[in-house]
Scaffold this active site. Sequence first.
Site, PDB file in Angstrom:
ATOM      1  N   GLU A   1       0.835  -1.358  -0.096  1.00 27.14           N
ATOM      2  CA  GLU A   1       0.005   0.006  -0.200  1.00 27.14           C
ATOM      3  C   GLU A   1       1.053   1.569  -0.239  1.00 27.14           C
ATOM      4  O   GLU A   1       0.472   1.982   0.476  1.00 27.14           O
ATOM      5  CB  GLU A   1      -0.679  -0.058   1.024  1.00 27.14           C
ATOM      6  CG  GLU A   1      -2.057  -0.760   1.060  1.00 27.14           C
ATOM      7  CD  GLU A   1      -3.247  -1.202   2.459  1.00 27.14           C
ATOM      8  OE1 GLU A   1      -2.665  -0.339   3.106  1.00 27.14           O
ATOM      9  OE2 GLU A   1      -3.293  -2.266   2.875  1.00 27.14           O
TER      10      GLU A   1
ATOM     11  N   GLU B   1      -6.358 -10.498  -1.257  1.00 30.22           N
ATOM     12  CA  GLU B   1      -6.717 -10.448   0.083  1.00 30.22           C
ATOM     13  C   GLU B   1      -8.220 -10.583  -0.181  1.00 30.22           C
ATOM     14  O   GLU B   1      -9.487  -9.143  -0.063  1.00 30.22           O
ATOM     15  CB  GLU B   1      -7.148  -9.619   0.757  1.00 30.22           C
ATOM     16  CG  GLU B   1      -5.233  -9.197   0.609  1.00 30.22           C
ATOM     17  CD  GLU B   1      -4.710  -7.470   2.171  1.00 30.22           C
ATOM     18  OE1 GLU B   1      -5.802  -7.049   2.488  1.00 30.22           O
ATOM     19  OE2 GLU B   1      -3.457  -7.514   1.792  1.00 30.22           O
TER      20      GLU B   1
HETATM   21  O1  G3I Z   1      -4.517  -7.800  19.099  1.00 26.55           O
HETATM   22  C1  G3I Z   1      -5.325  -6.766  19.464  1.00 26.55           C
HETATM   23  C2  G3I Z   1      -6.226  -7.168  21.099  1.00 26.55           C
HETATM   24  O2  G3I Z   1      -4.917  -7.691  21.858  1.00 26.55           O
HETATM   25  C3  G3I Z   1      -6.770  -6.220  20.969  1.00 26.55           C
HETATM   26  O3  G3I Z   1      -7.442  -6.983  22.010  1.00 26.55           O
HETATM   27  C4  G3I Z   1      -7.636  -5.900  19.611  1.00 26.55           C
HETATM   28  C5  G3I Z   1      -9.113  -4.816  20.676  1.00 26.55           C
HETATM   29  O4  G3I Z   1      -9.428  -4.210  19.645  1.00 26.55           O
HETATM   30  O5  G3I Z   1      -6.879  -5.547  19.211  1.00 26.55           O
HETATM   31  C6  G3I Z   1      -6.551  -6.453  18.717  1.00 26.55           C
HETATM   32  O6  G3I Z   1      -5.381  -5.730  17.493  1.00 26.55           O
HETATM   33  C7  G3I Z   1      -6.314  -5.948  16.132  1.00 26.55           C
HETATM   34  C8  G3I Z   1      -5.779  -6.680  15.180  1.00 26.55           C
HETATM   35  O7  G3I Z   1      -6.439  -6.942  14.044  1.00 26.55           O
HETATM   36  C9  G3I Z   1      -6.043  -8.490  15.713  1.00 26.55           C
HETATM   37  O8  G3I Z   1      -7.109  -8.735  16.030  1.00 26.55           O
HETATM   38  C10 G3I Z   1      -6.377  -4.625  15.783  1.00 26.55           C
HETATM   39  O9  G3I Z   1      -6.750  -3.605  16.719  1.00 26.55           O
HETATM   40  C11 G3I Z   1      -7.088  -4.377  14.202  1.00 26.55           C
HETATM   41  O10 G3I Z   1      -6.604  -3.333  13.844  1.00 26.55           O
HETATM   42  C12 G3I Z   1      -6.066  -4.983  13.189  1.00 26.55           C
HETATM   43  O11 G3I Z   1      -6.853  -5.050  11.901  1.00 26.55           O
HETATM   44  C13 G3I Z   1      -6.356  -6.206  11.267  1.00 26.55           C
HETATM   45  C14 G3I Z   1      -5.896  -4.501  10.056  1.00 26.55           C
HETATM   46  O12 G3I Z   1      -5.738  -5.140   9.197  1.00 26.55           O
HETATM   47  C15 G3I Z   1      -5.047  -3.876  11.005  1.00 26.55           C
HETATM   48  O13 G3I Z   1      -4.562  -2.592   9.493  1.00 26.55           O
HETATM   49  C16 G3I Z   1      -7.104  -6.361  10.882  1.00 26.55           C
HETATM   50  O14 G3I Z   1      -7.213  -7.615  11.811  1.00 26.55           O
HETATM   51  C17 G3I Z   1      -6.489  -7.263   8.905  1.00 26.55           C
HETATM   52  O15 G3I Z   1      -7.237  -7.731   8.605  1.00 26.55           O
HETATM   53  C18 G3I Z   1      -6.485  -6.232   8.142  1.00 26.55           C
HETATM   54  O16 G3I Z   1      -5.439  -6.803   7.361  1.00 26.55           O
HETATM   55  C19 G3I Z   1      -4.801  -5.363   6.187  1.00 26.55           C
HETATM   56  C20 G3I Z   1      -4.027  -6.080   5.536  1.00 26.55           C
HETATM   57  O17 G3I Z   1      -3.275  -6.503   6.116  1.00 26.55           O
HETATM   58  C21 G3I Z   1      -3.594  -5.118   4.380  1.00 26.55           C
HETATM   59  N1  G3I Z   1      -4.675  -4.794   3.713  1.00 26.55           N
HETATM   60  C22 G3I Z   1      -5.524  -4.326   4.364  1.00 26.55           C
HETATM   61  C23 G3I Z   1      -6.296  -5.451   5.318  1.00 26.55           C
HETATM   62  C24 G3I Z   1      -8.002  -4.904   6.009  1.00 26.55           C
HETATM   63  O18 G3I Z   1      -8.101  -3.419   6.566  1.00 26.55           O
END
Ligand code: G3I
Length: 375
Positions: free
Chosen positions: A159, A264
């Site tokens: 990105e 994705e």
């Molecule tokens: O691990 C913490 C956990 O300890 C906490 O309790 C919880 C509370 O919100 O958050 C957890 O972390 C989250 C993490 O996912 C794991 O579940 C983050 O808040 C959350 O922001 C994170 O989101 C991920 C996101 O990338 C981050 O930018 C999504 O799961 C994941 O699907 C998403 O994937 C991205 C690709 O890497 C790149 N392309 C876009 C795609 C979708 O955004």
Amino acid sequence: MKKMELLSVLCLVALTACGTPDDNRDTSLKEALKSKFWIGTALNVGHIFQRDPRADLLIKHQFSAIVAENCMKSMYLQPHPGEFFFDEADRFVEYGEKNNMWITGHTLIWHSQAPAWFFVDETGADVSREVLIERMRSHIHTVVGRYKGRIKGWDVVNEAIMEDGSWRKSKFYEIIGEDFIPLAFRFAHEADPEAELYYNDYNEWHAGKRATVTRLVRDMKAAGLRVDGVGMQGHIGMDYPSIEEYQAAIDDYAAAGVKVMVTELDMSALPRPQQGMDGANITDTVAFRAAMNPYTAGLPQDVSDRWNKRMGEVFKLFLDNSDKISRVTLWGVTDGGSWLNNFPMPGRTDYALPFDRNYEAKPVVNDIIKMAKTK
Ligand code: G3I
């Protein structure tokens, strides 16, 4: 395993094993697509540690490729300078090896989910170009080097280009300049000369982004760098992109001399909160939240039909282009675990993947299998 879980697993085994002659339930996506492209899914930490037996069975039965949804991002792998945390990533790679899957590493250089320390010195000021390049080099060498010969392909940079074709003004770009991309590819290749290396991005059908990404790929190849593919993420909607736009983008990337991957894939079935709606007055209302989350009790048949039809058309496009596309990866295993339940608004009930909350295949899965057999 609890009694109920065991029962569900047995039911799933029975369902997946006993297809009637006129359906394809006895065939998996990975079996049907094996001569076309890898079919993959993104694993969260629960999947990696096999905490959900039904998901585990589904992953092993249906998919030939995996990517880690979160645990290989730099903020998790190197939370503090020089302190690496590999427990989850190691298990992820072992899981893929045990199940003979194509393993993709996601992602080495991304402005998001990078640890804050990466870009600053002890006073909190931005580090110099030289220091940031060295941090990139050390991170990439350590991570790619650890899985040398085991992780088959890397999303090296994620990105970096905006939809209009301009460069994202990330810390990598601001401190290093455009060079950060070729440098990242060079470091990854040094660490594992056999690994495939990809540039990965979203909405890559936009003309501006297409032009810059293809130029970037061509320039790096002309400079003698290894670049194997462009990952088109594929967070698509029910009405975008058009099949024609998608086709044109696939053609452009393939013409730049690289493999195309859909990295994705998912498709939200929910309304999109529009720009301008996000003022506190509107978004705070119960009515607004309900309007944006209309299917908590299940997806109405007509919406489900449209979703399955469109997902089928998208897979037809991929199958038509299987000479250019080397992998299609779904961003998640079942609807219940999709990131889209929490984006762009938290706490919604979305229906974005080909497998539903009960681990059942939606009609499109059978359609894909049928199409793969006839193409
Ligand atoms: O691990 C913490 C956990 O300890 C906490 O309790 C919880 C509370 O919100 O958050 C957890 O972390 C989250 C993490 O996912 C794991 O579940 C983050 O808040 C959350 O922001 C994170 O989101 C991920 C996101 O990338 C981050 O930018 C999504 O799961 C994941 O699907 C998403 O994937 C991205 C690709 O890497 C790149 N392309 C876009 C795609 C979708 O955004």
